[in-house]
Design a protein around this motif. Sequence first.
Motif, PDB file in Angstrom:
ATOM      1  N   GLY A  14      34.173  22.863  24.085  1.00  0.00           N
ATOM      2  CA  GLY A  14      34.228  23.972  23.144  1.00  0.00           C
ATOM      3  C   GLY A  14      33.295  23.813  21.950  1.00  0.00           C
ATOM      4  N   HIS A  15      32.368  22.878  22.001  1.00  0.00           N
ATOM      5  CA  HIS A  15      31.481  22.637  20.867  1.00  0.00           C
ATOM      6  C   HIS A  15      30.510  23.794  20.658  1.00  0.00           C
ATOM      7  CE1 HIS A  15      32.926  18.588  20.534  1.00  0.00           C
ATOM      8  NE2 HIS A  15      32.657  18.373  21.803  1.00  0.00           N
ATOM      9  N   GLN A  16      30.178  24.047  19.395  1.00  0.00           N
ATOM     10  CA  GLN A  16      29.191  25.077  19.091  1.00  0.00           C
ATOM     11  C   GLN A  16      27.777  24.551  19.321  1.00  0.00           C
ATOM     12  OE1 GLN A  16      29.222  26.649  15.082  1.00  0.00           O
ATOM     13  NE2 GLN A  16      27.915  28.366  15.641  1.00  0.00           N
ATOM     14  N   ILE A  17      27.569  23.239  19.153  1.00  0.00           N
ATOM     15  CA  ILE A  17      26.267  22.616  19.390  1.00  0.00           C
ATOM     16  C   ILE A  17      26.412  21.670  20.574  1.00  0.00           C
ATOM     17  CG2 ILE A  17      24.457  21.143  18.441  1.00  0.00           C
ATOM     18  CD1 ILE A  17      25.387  22.045  15.630  1.00  0.00           C
ATOM     19  N   LYS A  18      25.591  21.928  21.610  1.00  0.00           N
ATOM     20  CA  LYS A  18      25.609  21.098  22.813  1.00  0.00           C
ATOM     21  C   LYS A  18      24.181  20.658  23.095  1.00  0.00           C
ATOM     22  CE  LYS A  18      29.408  23.846  24.616  1.00  0.00           C
ATOM     23  NZ  LYS A  18      29.950  24.601  25.742  1.00  0.00           N
ATOM     24  N   ALA A  19      23.990  19.363  23.337  1.00  0.00           N
ATOM     25  CA  ALA A  19      22.646  18.824  23.508  1.00  0.00           C
ATOM     26  C   ALA A  19      22.521  18.074  24.827  1.00  0.00           C
ATOM     27  CB  ALA A  19      22.320  17.884  22.348  1.00  0.00           C
ATOM     28  N   TYR A  20      21.300  18.129  25.366  1.00  0.00           N
ATOM     29  CA  TYR A  20      21.007  17.345  26.560  1.00  0.00           C
ATOM     30  C   TYR A  20      19.537  16.936  26.532  1.00  0.00           C
ATOM     31  CZ  TYR A  20      18.742  21.458  28.642  1.00  0.00           C
ATOM     32  OH  TYR A  20      17.903  22.511  28.903  1.00  0.00           O
ATOM     33  N   PRO A  21      19.211  15.811  27.182  1.00  0.00           N
ATOM     34  CA  PRO A  21      17.825  15.341  27.197  1.00  0.00           C
ATOM     35  C   PRO A  21      17.005  16.103  28.227  1.00  0.00           C
ATOM     36  CG  PRO A  21      19.188  13.819  28.422  1.00  0.00           C
ATOM     37  CD  PRO A  21      20.108  14.870  27.841  1.00  0.00           C
ATOM     38  N   GLU A  61       0.878  25.982  20.380  1.00  0.00           N
ATOM     39  CA  GLU A  61       1.064  24.877  21.319  1.00  0.00           C
ATOM     40  C   GLU A  61       2.455  24.937  21.956  1.00  0.00           C
ATOM     41  OE1 GLU A  61      -1.238  22.512  22.149  1.00  0.00           O
ATOM     42  OE2 GLU A  61      -2.634  23.687  20.947  1.00  0.00           O
ATOM     43  N   PRO A  62       2.558  24.572  23.233  1.00  0.00           N
ATOM     44  CA  PRO A  62       3.879  24.518  23.866  1.00  0.00           C
ATOM     45  C   PRO A  62       4.671  23.325  23.324  1.00  0.00           C
ATOM     46  CG  PRO A  62       2.200  23.699  25.368  1.00  0.00           C
ATOM     47  CD  PRO A  62       1.483  24.226  24.143  1.00  0.00           C
ATOM     48  N   PRO A  63       5.970  23.300  23.551  1.00  0.00           N
ATOM     49  CA  PRO A  63       6.789  22.175  23.075  1.00  0.00           C
ATOM     50  C   PRO A  63       6.262  20.838  23.598  1.00  0.00           C
ATOM     51  CG  PRO A  63       8.178  23.947  23.869  1.00  0.00           C
ATOM     52  CD  PRO A  63       6.765  24.297  24.250  1.00  0.00           C
ATOM     53  N   ALA A  64       6.409  19.820  22.773  1.00  0.00           N
ATOM     54  CA  ALA A  64       5.932  18.479  23.107  1.00  0.00           C
ATOM     55  C   ALA A  64       7.067  17.473  22.927  1.00  0.00           C
ATOM     56  CB  ALA A  64       4.757  18.129  22.200  1.00  0.00           C
ATOM     57  N   LEU A  65       6.776  16.226  23.216  1.00  0.00           N
ATOM     58  CA  LEU A  65       7.765  15.167  22.999  1.00  0.00           C
ATOM     59  C   LEU A  65       8.290  15.229  21.569  1.00  0.00           C
ATOM     60  CD1 LEU A  65       6.199  12.073  24.786  1.00  0.00           C
ATOM     61  CD2 LEU A  65       8.433  13.081  25.253  1.00  0.00           C
ATOM     62  N   GLY A  66       9.600  15.146  21.427  1.00  0.00           N
ATOM     63  CA  GLY A  66      10.226  15.168  20.113  1.00  0.00           C
ATOM     64  C   GLY A  66      10.651  16.550  19.656  1.00  0.00           C
ATOM     65  N   ASP A  67      10.217  17.582  20.366  1.00  0.00           N
ATOM     66  CA  ASP A  67      10.627  18.944  20.023  1.00  0.00           C
ATOM     67  C   ASP A  67      11.996  19.248  20.623  1.00  0.00           C
ATOM     68  OD1 ASP A  67       8.308  19.472  18.624  1.00  0.00           O
ATOM     69  OD2 ASP A  67       7.324  20.489  20.285  1.00  0.00           O
ATOM     70  N   VAL A  68      12.686  20.169  20.000  1.00  0.00           N
ATOM     71  CA  VAL A  68      13.960  20.664  20.520  1.00  0.00           C
ATOM     72  C   VAL A  68      13.804  22.157  20.750  1.00  0.00           C
ATOM     73  CG1 VAL A  68      16.418  21.015  20.067  1.00  0.00           C
ATOM     74  CG2 VAL A  68      15.307  18.905  19.304  1.00  0.00           C
ATOM     75  N   ILE A  69      14.150  22.607  21.940  1.00  0.00           N
ATOM     76  CA  ILE A  69      14.171  24.037  22.225  1.00  0.00           C
ATOM     77  C   ILE A  69      15.617  24.486  22.026  1.00  0.00           C
ATOM     78  CG2 ILE A  69      13.831  25.832  23.968  1.00  0.00           C
ATOM     79  CD1 ILE A  69      11.812  23.899  25.324  1.00  0.00           C
ATOM     80  N   TRP A  70      15.833  25.304  21.006  1.00  0.00           N
ATOM     81  CA  TRP A  70      17.173  25.793  20.699  1.00  0.00           C
ATOM     82  C   TRP A  70      17.403  27.123  21.400  1.00  0.00           C
ATOM     83  CZ3 TRP A  70      20.774  22.894  18.577  1.00  0.00           C
ATOM     84  CH2 TRP A  70      20.388  21.802  17.804  1.00  0.00           C
ATOM     85  N   THR A  71      18.528  27.207  22.082  1.00  0.00           N
ATOM     86  CA  THR A  71      18.920  28.440  22.751  1.00  0.00           C
ATOM     87  C   THR A  71      20.291  28.844  22.220  1.00  0.00           C
ATOM     88  OG1 THR A  71      17.756  27.746  24.760  1.00  0.00           O
ATOM     89  CG2 THR A  71      19.352  29.553  24.981  1.00  0.00           C
ATOM     90  N   TYR A  79      22.464  25.563  22.267  1.00  0.00           N
ATOM     91  CA  TYR A  79      22.093  24.510  23.215  1.00  0.00           C
ATOM     92  C   TYR A  79      20.786  23.885  22.760  1.00  0.00           C
ATOM     93  CZ  TYR A  79      25.635  26.374  26.327  1.00  0.00           C
ATOM     94  OH  TYR A  79      26.811  26.780  26.873  1.00  0.00           O
ATOM     95  N   ALA A  80      20.779  22.574  22.681  1.00  0.00           N
ATOM     96  CA  ALA A  80      19.585  21.837  22.268  1.00  0.00           C
ATOM     97  C   ALA A  80      18.971  21.157  23.489  1.00  0.00           C
ATOM     98  CB  ALA A  80      19.946  20.785  21.229  1.00  0.00           C
ATOM     99  N   THR A  81      17.810  21.650  23.903  1.00  0.00           N
ATOM    100  CA  THR A  81      17.048  21.012  24.970  1.00  0.00           C
ATOM    101  C   THR A  81      16.139  20.013  24.264  1.00  0.00           C
ATOM    102  OG1 THR A  81      17.120  23.050  26.263  1.00  0.00           O
ATOM    103  CG2 THR A  81      15.455  21.414  26.881  1.00  0.00           C
ATOM    104  N   CYS A  82      16.524  18.753  24.283  1.00  0.00           N
ATOM    105  CA  CYS A  82      15.842  17.705  23.516  1.00  0.00           C
ATOM    106  C   CYS A  82      14.789  17.032  24.394  1.00  0.00           C
ATOM    107  CB  CYS A  82      16.853  16.678  23.038  1.00  0.00           C
ATOM    108  SG  CYS A  82      18.127  17.371  21.964  1.00  0.00           S
TER     109      CYS A  82
END
Length: 182
Positions: A14-21, A61-71, A79-82
């Motif tokens: 039920g978390h509002q922030i969910k992250a995955y590598p 520039e497209p996302p690179a290492l260290g960027d987070v794509i937030w959805t 959702y944090a695509t790390c």
Amino acid sequence: MKILYTDMHVLDSGHQIKAYPATVGAEAKTNTEKDIESRVSDIQTSVKNMYSTWPDMEGVEPPALGDVIWTQTSGNVWYATCIIYDENGKLNWEAAILCIKSLGKKCVELDQQEVGMTLFGSEEREDLPQWDDMQDVIEHYLEEYAQVVAYVPDIVYLSDVVSSLPGTVDKIVRKKDPNIIH
């Protein structure tokens, strides 16, 4: 702060922030990426759009290492695509630190005290010491912002993860569903 562990899928939390590598590039490469993107189409669309080329976006520039794509979904879940893996699937520690810091900033922005995440690091059981190092990074950079709950959907793998950590398990608290290990 101690990371809490549970044997369920992060998407079922039920978390509002969910992250995955994730790996650099529009195509999901790891099992975790494939699973999450197949279950949440908004994430797949968001990731693909970030890597798309648009005529009016010249020079972006497209996302690179260290960027987070937030959805953000319609249910106000973030959702944090790390992006912590390079094109060859190798973990980049500097990228992981940047992503963890971004999670902390999002916690402040949304006034959230919890983050749900999958394990960051290799998906291979023989690489569990890598998670031990990652746990130290997560605790260091997120402890002032949020409590982290690490989701491991396989109870046997969860047991392997907990067994691989230095020290001892403080206690096991049983709730209706799931087991949370402190």
